[in-house]
Design a protein around this motif. Structure first.
Motif, PDB file in Angstrom:
ATOM      1  N   VAL A   1       0.864  -1.176   0.000  1.00  0.00           N
ATOM      2  CA  VAL A   1       0.000   0.000   0.000  1.00  0.00           C
ATOM      3  C   VAL A   1       0.901   1.226   0.000  1.00  0.00           C
ATOM      4  O   VAL A   1       1.725   1.376   0.887  1.00  0.00           O
ATOM      5  N   GLU A   2       0.753   2.083  -0.996  1.00  0.00           N
ATOM      6  CA  GLU A   2       1.692   3.188  -1.117  1.00  0.00           C
ATOM      7  C   GLU A   2       0.966   4.481  -1.497  1.00  0.00           C
ATOM      8  O   GLU A   2       0.183   4.496  -2.441  1.00  0.00           O
ATOM      9  N   PRO A   3       1.229   5.568  -0.768  1.00  0.00           N
ATOM     10  CA  PRO A   3       0.618   6.837  -1.158  1.00  0.00           C
ATOM     11  C   PRO A   3       1.450   7.510  -2.251  1.00  0.00           C
ATOM     12  O   PRO A   3       2.678   7.481  -2.215  1.00  0.00           O
ATOM     13  N   ILE A   4       0.774   8.094  -3.235  1.00  0.00           N
ATOM     14  CA  ILE A   4       1.456   8.803  -4.322  1.00  0.00           C
ATOM     15  C   ILE A   4       0.899  10.220  -4.334  1.00  0.00           C
ATOM     16  O   ILE A   4      -0.312  10.406  -4.483  1.00  0.00           O
ATOM     17  N   GLY A   5       1.767  11.182  -4.178  1.00  0.00           N
ATOM     18  CA  GLY A   5       1.301  12.563  -4.150  1.00  0.00           C
ATOM     19  C   GLY A   5       0.837  12.991  -5.525  1.00  0.00           C
ATOM     20  O   GLY A   5      -0.340  13.245  -5.755  1.00  0.00           O
ATOM     21  N   TYR A   6       1.766  13.061  -6.438  1.00  0.00           N
ATOM     22  CA  TYR A   6       1.416  13.460  -7.803  1.00  0.00           C
ATOM     23  C   TYR A   6       2.301  12.660  -8.740  1.00  0.00           C
ATOM     24  O   TYR A   6       3.511  12.602  -8.555  1.00  0.00           O
ATOM     25  N   HIS A   7       1.697  12.025  -9.717  1.00  0.00           N
ATOM     26  CA  HIS A   7       2.449  11.235 -10.680  1.00  0.00           C
ATOM     27  C   HIS A   7       2.410  11.963 -12.017  1.00  0.00           C
ATOM     28  O   HIS A   7       1.326  12.240 -12.545  1.00  0.00           O
ATOM     29  N   ASP A   8       3.591  12.298 -12.531  1.00  0.00           N
ATOM     30  CA  ASP A   8       3.657  13.167 -13.714  1.00  0.00           C
ATOM     31  C   ASP A   8       2.737  12.706 -14.832  1.00  0.00           C
ATOM     32  O   ASP A   8       2.033  13.498 -15.443  1.00  0.00           O
ATOM     33  N   LYS A   9       2.734  11.412 -15.097  1.00  0.00           N
ATOM     34  CA  LYS A   9       1.919  10.914 -16.199  1.00  0.00           C
ATOM     35  C   LYS A   9       0.503  10.573 -15.719  1.00  0.00           C
ATOM     36  O   LYS A   9      -0.494  11.055 -16.272  1.00  0.00           O
ATOM     37  N   ILE A  10       0.425   9.743 -14.696  1.00  0.00           N
ATOM     38  CA  ILE A  10      -0.852   9.121 -14.335  1.00  0.00           C
ATOM     39  C   ILE A  10      -1.849  10.126 -13.754  1.00  0.00           C
ATOM     40  O   ILE A  10      -3.040  10.088 -14.070  1.00  0.00           O
ATOM     41  N   SER A  11      -1.365  11.068 -12.931  1.00  0.00           N
ATOM     42  CA  SER A  11      -2.288  12.054 -12.349  1.00  0.00           C
ATOM     43  C   SER A  11      -2.972  12.864 -13.439  1.00  0.00           C
ATOM     44  O   SER A  11      -4.156  13.191 -13.340  1.00  0.00           O
TER      45      SER A  11
END
Lengths: 239, 239
Positions: A182-192
């Motif tokens: 389980v991992e939090p991702i703040g902002y993903h350049d592509k996916i967000s």
């Protein structure tokens, strides 16, 4: 004892809260500037600032610094994180229609992690698929799936929305459980961007290896869930 | 079939990977600019870019757009998310010394969520404590704890690091389980700064209500875990 024990505060707070809950303001709607918003509820700006603080804490609104205050949408899907369902199943359970947009499908060499995850030496090529999963047409999950290309050839993956069902159709095997990180991702350049996230909208990433009931590793997935659409909970027990 | 089936690529990749794993580059160290880094491993810049792509996928490094490529620290703590431990216990298990910095302790009126969570009508005042938890002196978790001030008066909370132990000492009751919501936080204006996070370092928030073995709600916590220090996993089963 702060401003909170002021009955004027509590009354104005419950008025604003009630209005948000009954839909006077729409999900993702930006609220009026503080001085206008305070006027509507006949409070001081200072009190309205405290009311907004409280609503932020209750997760009814989000404050974006220098931008404004926005009404939080309700998650479309809430589930125990220990319950494994395919993404299609999760979206259907929420009463929405699941859809798929293909981003890429390719055959690649296994990475070191792939060898670790699939854990057998005759793994030759990986079928790797990237897809956007939609709920009623809105992008909500980004999925990267990997299978042994000898087991499920990449050409087959276009045919069905659910990889769980596809694996069952082709191999006769059913996925029984998964080990997930389980991992939090703040902002993903592509996916967000693909998921139409605003810069402060975060993602929950589940990196998971799926197994059959005979403990055979069969599918690796990375699922990026938009956190405003999916909510996960878990019961934690003392060991 | 991309660049990955090139054996020169695979060899250079495993050299860089090996160097990172054996500590040639330190956790959080910024790697040299691409052209210099390519020179060290006698590859082209183009190939080194593909190698870094691969290492990003393997989570050995992080690419910060316009800033550079950084070596990821290994999580100090990895645990099943369904195992409930106090934060002190989690840090001790990782072989580190837990510490506490008090940020605030106050008595506040219950919010609507507090009434929902504690679920009894004679809840009058809440003791609310904010603390930074450290591992070997480094801030890793931000904790907001709430208890009924009639049960655990706020003045007592300074005395002990572990609220679990404190509640046991004062009430004789032990925490048995918690209902937790799992939420990714990209960047929190206040908390990310206090935990020394870089702008792209995300937090995992567990909002949890703790209960005794008699299902009595006794402690509400919000724990913000630095995602480079804490890693959670879970076994997910088909229902």
């Amino acid at each position: 004892m702060g401003i909170e024990d002021n009955s004027e505060f509590m009354q104005a707070l419950s008025k604003v809260r009630h209005d948000i809950e009954r839909g006077v303001y729409l999900p993702n709607e930006k609220l009026q500037p503080l001085y206008e918003f305070a006027k509507i509820y006949q409070t001081s700006q200072e009190m309205m600032r405290a009311i907004v603080d409280q609503l932020v804490e209750e997760r009814l609104v989000t404050r974006r610094l220098g931008v404004g205050v926005f009404v939080n949408p309700k998650p479309i899907y809430s589930s125990g994180i220990e319950e494994l369902g395919s993404v299609s199943e999760m979206i259907k359970k929420a009463g929405k229609v699941p859809g798929t947009q293909f981003v890429a499908a390719e055959i690649v060499e296994p990475t070191k992690s792939d060898y670790n995850n699939f854990n057998y030496s005759d793994l030759k090529l990986i079928a790797r698929v990237e897809r956007v999963r939609t709920a009623d047409g809105e992008p909500v999950v980004y999925c990267i799936d990997k299978v042994d290309n000898d087991v499920v050839p990449v050409g087959h993956i276009h045919r069905q929305d659910s990889i769980f069902n596809l694996i069952h159709t082709i191999t006769g095997k059913q996925i029984e459980y998964a080990h997930a990180y389980v991992e939090p991702i703040g902002y993903h350049d592509k996916i967000s961007q693909i998921l139409n996230c605003s810069p402060d909208q975060s993602l929950l990433l589940l990196r998971q290896m799926h197994y059959t009931k005979d403990d055979e590793p069969i599918l690796y997935s990375e699922n990026y869930f938009r956190s405003d659409a999916f909510q996960f909970h878990v019961v934690r027990k003392r060991m």
